[in-house]
Every structure is written in structure tokens, then in C-alpha cells.
Enzyme design. Structure first.
Site, PDB file in Angstrom:
ATOM      1  N   GLU A  13     -51.273 -32.574  -9.325  1.00 44.60           N
ATOM      2  CA  GLU A  13     -52.518 -33.185  -8.846  1.00 44.60           C
ATOM      3  C   GLU A  13     -53.655 -33.017  -9.850  1.00 44.60           C
ATOM      4  O   GLU A  13     -54.479 -33.914 -10.015  1.00 44.60           O
ATOM      5  CB  GLU A  13     -52.915 -32.601  -7.484  1.00 44.60           C
ATOM      6  CG  GLU A  13     -51.995 -33.003  -6.335  1.00 44.60           C
ATOM      7  CD  GLU A  13     -51.971 -34.502  -6.077  1.00 44.60           C
ATOM      8  OE1 GLU A  13     -52.846 -35.228  -6.575  1.00 44.60           O
ATOM      9  OE2 GLU A  13     -51.050 -34.957  -5.375  1.00 44.60           O
ATOM     10  N   CYS A  15     -51.108 -51.429  -1.949  1.00 40.38           N
ATOM     11  CA  CYS A  15     -52.518 -51.761  -1.693  1.00 40.38           C
ATOM     12  C   CYS A  15     -53.322 -51.496  -2.969  1.00 40.38           C
ATOM     13  O   CYS A  15     -54.263 -50.711  -2.989  1.00 40.38           O
ATOM     14  CB  CYS A  15     -53.031 -50.927  -0.526  1.00 40.38           C
ATOM     15  SG  CYS A  15     -54.594 -51.509   0.163  1.00 40.38           S
ATOM     16  N   CYS A  35     -49.784 -57.578   0.150  1.00 36.08           N
ATOM     17  CA  CYS A  35     -49.995 -57.444   1.590  1.00 36.08           C
ATOM     18  C   CYS A  35     -48.731 -57.755   2.397  1.00 36.08           C
ATOM     19  O   CYS A  35     -48.497 -57.160   3.459  1.00 36.08           O
ATOM     20  CB  CYS A  35     -51.136 -58.349   2.043  1.00 36.08           C
ATOM     21  SG  CYS A  35     -52.751 -57.861   1.387  1.00 36.08           S
ATOM     22  N   CYS A  51     -46.754 -54.628   2.964  1.00 38.58           N
ATOM     23  CA  CYS A  51     -47.476 -53.480   3.494  1.00 38.58           C
ATOM     24  C   CYS A  51     -46.946 -53.085   4.868  1.00 38.58           C
ATOM     25  O   CYS A  51     -46.886 -53.924   5.781  1.00 38.58           O
ATOM     26  CB  CYS A  51     -48.969 -53.800   3.595  1.00 38.58           C
ATOM     27  SG  CYS A  51     -49.926 -52.429   4.285  1.00 38.58           S
ATOM     28  N   CYS A 109     -54.552 -53.542   9.700  1.00 36.95           N
ATOM     29  CA  CYS A 109     -55.537 -53.759   8.631  1.00 36.95           C
ATOM     30  C   CYS A 109     -56.497 -54.877   9.006  1.00 36.95           C
ATOM     31  O   CYS A 109     -56.115 -56.054   9.085  1.00 36.95           O
ATOM     32  CB  CYS A 109     -54.822 -54.099   7.327  1.00 36.95           C
ATOM     33  SG  CYS A 109     -55.945 -54.410   5.945  1.00 36.95           S
TER      34      CYS A 109
END
Length: 410
Positions: free
Chosen positions: A55, A211, A218, A221, A227
Site C-alpha cells: 500500500e 470503474c 459499465c 460492473c 449506481c
């Protein structure tokens, strides 16, 4: 409330859909290996948490670039003790080319603190991680706590911001503190209590692969039915309940400003919205490659160490000098010659500096131009020990040193 997740049934459905997609489609990344994610806390508290390293490296850096650096790092320093005992020079050498060098320095400082002050045991909650470890902010603390230690806490990074803003048509400036706080509230509501680490990774994975900022996929998704931006793109307006369009009539802090209405040509990419970035400031730096013939006949080059704080702290570079923007070439040569004279303790003729060219390197906030000169030297040179640390290196030794990408370009 119209922008938030207030229906428990919808939250449960979104969790299920997202986790099922993640189980099918997640990328095979080294820090997601089963031994690190599932067993790490059980194996040994002395292990260096893989998610922590990954990270920190992934801040401002793409996954494809990070993988090799991550693998080398974990091979060299698999435990907190090993990293704590490393020198900053070793850390900078391994980090060279990854950028934002203070990240590596803070990672090592935090490992030293865990070993020397926390009896070698990592903090295991987001609150303690953020409070006790230097360089661990709210996002990194949430990622480590949820992925490594199973704490049901959300995370908000750039990918999550984009996903949440589209899911709930949040059109206010997504970098503003007020909006960021709301997004953290949403992330903490959504996170799956039984699989918090997987859920957070799934949300970030969705933003990274589906996304995406431009041309989002889309159709692929797994949560498009939740959404509001997708519904608005598909049907020309948001669903009847909640009616987000009506929300903008009042003083809603999450709606797009009235001066920036929905642009139908952009679809879901209307969101998120950010304040315009300040252009990077321009800087010019004169850099001189001093060259001598080494004892074995191979050319050697002088490198000096930068200060221990500030931009590129502790890294090595060719002798360099910041320049005024309006300085002409003759003036640049004279200033650089004076600077080199201080290093070598003998006069340097400005006319002896050979102009090589210019190198442009873009930092996050600086448009840097290096004006590159060379100066071959005959015989040995005595350097002033009171100045910054310096050393002569061969070309191979240069590339193995902790030098920035910008210096490699030079």
C-alpha cells in the site's frame, strides 16, 4: 440522505454482488497470496505485513511498476527486524526509480519503532496504526487493519472516491475535506463485516479495472444496478426515489454546483468532480557531470548526497545548483563554475564547462529542467570534507546507487 446508503437490503445486495465479482475476477497480485493475507497474523508477529509494504508503494504509483519493487523488497526484508536493521542508504537504493522517496524512509522508520518501542508487534487496529506509526495515514491504516487483521473498517483512496461518487451522484469537489469525510462514512457503512479486507480490495479493484476515470466498463460492473450515475446515463435522469436532481435545489453539500450541471455527453464520468489543479511551478537547475579517469582506466563520475530532508532527501546526484528562471547561458555557466569551485577548492573556468543539453523531469508539483554540462578532469581532486558527502563512482556503481530517475536521465 439521498446521496447515502440508507437501505440495509441494498447494502447487503451490493456487498454480495461486489464480493462475488471479486472472487471471480480479482487480479493475481503478489501481496494477495494466501500466506500473507489469511495466515500472516497467525504465523508470526515478526513478519513484515505485505499489505503495508504494497500500500505504501502503491501510493502515487501504478500496480505494474510496483510489482517488481515489492518482490525485491519482501525478498530482502521479510521481517520487521530485517527492515529495522537496514540502512537508509539500502532503502533508497532499492526504492530508486519508484519516486516519492520519503515513503521508503517512513516505512523503515515505522519498522524501527515497532521493533524498538512496541516489542516487535504491529498495532492491529486502524486507530492504533495511524496513531503509532509514522507515514501511516487514515487510508493505509484502514487497509492494513482490514486486510491483515480483519477489522471491519472502510478505506477511501482515489479508486474508492471515484466508485462512491458515481454510485451516489456526488458532484461536489471530491477533494474537499467535507466530501472526503462523507465518503469515509459511506465506506464504513458499506464494508462487509465478515470479509472486510476482501470487500475493501474489491471496491478498489472495481475502481482500478472497471470503474476507471475515462471510458468506464459499465456493462461489466457488478453493482451497476446500485449506481445512480449509470441510471441517469441510461434513462436520462436518476431513479424516482431518491430524486437526486431535486436534491440540488437546496444547499446540499454533495450535489454538483448549479454552475456545473449534468453533461449528458459525459455520462457517469460527470463524477467525481475535482477542483482545478494548480499548474506545477517551473524550476531550472544546472547540473555538471564531473568525469575523471579511474585507477583501472574506466571513467568515474562525482556524485554528491542531497540533504536529509526535502525533495529527493538523501539521494545522490551530480553536483547541481538551482538557477533563476531569467538567467542567460553565460550567467548559468558562471554560477555553476563558482559552485564547482567550492567543491574542488580550485578555480573552474566557466568556458571549460561543455554544454550537453537539457533534461525535463516532471515531479508532482514541479516542472524541472536540468541544464546539463560536463567537465573532464585531469589528475586527482581533493573535495572539501565539510560539504555534503560525495564519492566517485563508475557507471555501473552509479546505476546501483540511490539516484533518482531524473539523474538517470541526466
Amino acid at each position: 440522505a439521498r446521496h447515502l446508503f440508507s437501505d440495509p437490503a441494498e447494502v447487503e445486495a451490493l456487498r454480495g454482488n461486489l464480493l462475488a465479482w471479486y472472487d471471480r475476477c480479482k487480479r493475481d497480485l503478489p501481496w494477495r497470496a494466501l500466506v500473507w493475507v489469511a495466515l500472516e497474523p497467525l504465523l508470526s508477529p515478526a513478519l513484515l505485513p505485505a499489505v503495508w509494504v504494497s500500500e505504501i508503494m502503491l501510493q502515487q504509483t501504478q500496480v505494474a511498476t510496483v510489482i517488481d519493487y515489492y518482490n525485491r523488497w519482501m525478498q530482502k526484508w521479510p521481517t520487521l527486524q530485517a527492515l529495522a536493521q537496514a540502512s537508509l542508504e539500502e532503502v533508497n537504493e532499492l526504492w530508486a526509480g519508484l519516486g516519492y522517496y520519503s515513503r521508503g524512509k517512513r516505512l523503515q522508520e515505522a519498522a524501527r519503532k515497532v521493533v524498538s518501542e512496541l516489542a516487535g508487534r504491529m498495532p492491529r487496529t486502524a486507530e492504533d496504526l495511524q496513531k503509532l506509526l509514522p507515514g501511516v495515514g487514515r487510508y493505509t491504516a484502514g487497509a492494513i487493519a482490514s486486510i491483515s487483521y480483519g477489522q471491519a473498517t472502510g478505506v477511501v483512496d482515489g479508486n474508492v472516491i471515484r466508485v462512491l461518487c458515481r454510485l451516489r451522484c456526488i458532484g461536489a469537489d471530491s477533494s474537499s475535506p467535507a466530501v472526503i469525510d462523507r465518503l469515509w462514512d459511506m465506506a464504513n457503512v458499506l464494508v462487509d463485516r465478515s470479509r472486510p479486507g476482501d470487500f475493501n480490495q474489491a471496491l478498489m479493484e472495481l475502481g482500478a479495472t472497471v470503474c476507471v476515470p475515462k471510458a468506464p466498463l459499465c456493462g461489466e460492473c457488478p453493482v451497476k444496478q446500485h449506481c445512480q450515475a449509470w441510471h441517469r446515463k441510461l434513462f436520462g435522469k436518476p431513479p424516482k426515489v431518491p430524486d437526486v436532481e431535486d436534491c440540488g435545489v437546496g444547499d446540499c453539500p454533495l450535489c454538483p454546483p448549479a454552475t456545473e450541471p449534468w453533461d449528458s455527453s459525459l455520462g457517469v464520468t460527470n463524477f467525481p468532480r475535482k477542483a482545478a489543479k494548480k499548474p506545477p511551478r517551473a524550476m531550472r537547475t544546472a547540473t555538471c557531470v564531473l568525469e575523471r579517469r579511474g585507477s583501472h582506466g574506466a571513467p568515474e563520475y562525482l556524485i554528491v548526497q542531497r540533504p536529509s530532508s526535502g525533495l529527493l532527501a538523501g539521494l545522490w546526484e551530480f553536483p547541481s545548483l538551482p538557477l533563476a528562471q531569467d538567467l542567460q547561458e553565460e550567467g548559468e555557466r558562471e554560477e555553476l563554475a563558482d559552485h564547482l569551485q567550492a567543491w574542488m577548492g580550485r578555480p573552474v573556468a566557466a568556458k571549460g564547462l561543455q554544454f550537453i543539453g537539457e533534461v525535463i523531469h516532471i515531479f508532482s508539483h514541479i516542472h524541472q529542467t536540468y541544464v546539463v554540462y560536463s567537465l573532464p578532469l585531469d589528475g586527482d581532486v581533493t573535495l572539501d570534507p565539510a560539504l555534503s558527502p560525495s564519492r566517485w563512482v563508475t557507471e555501473d556503481e552509479f546505476h546501483a546507487s540511490a539516484v533518482s530517475t531524473a539523474m538517470k536521465k541526466v
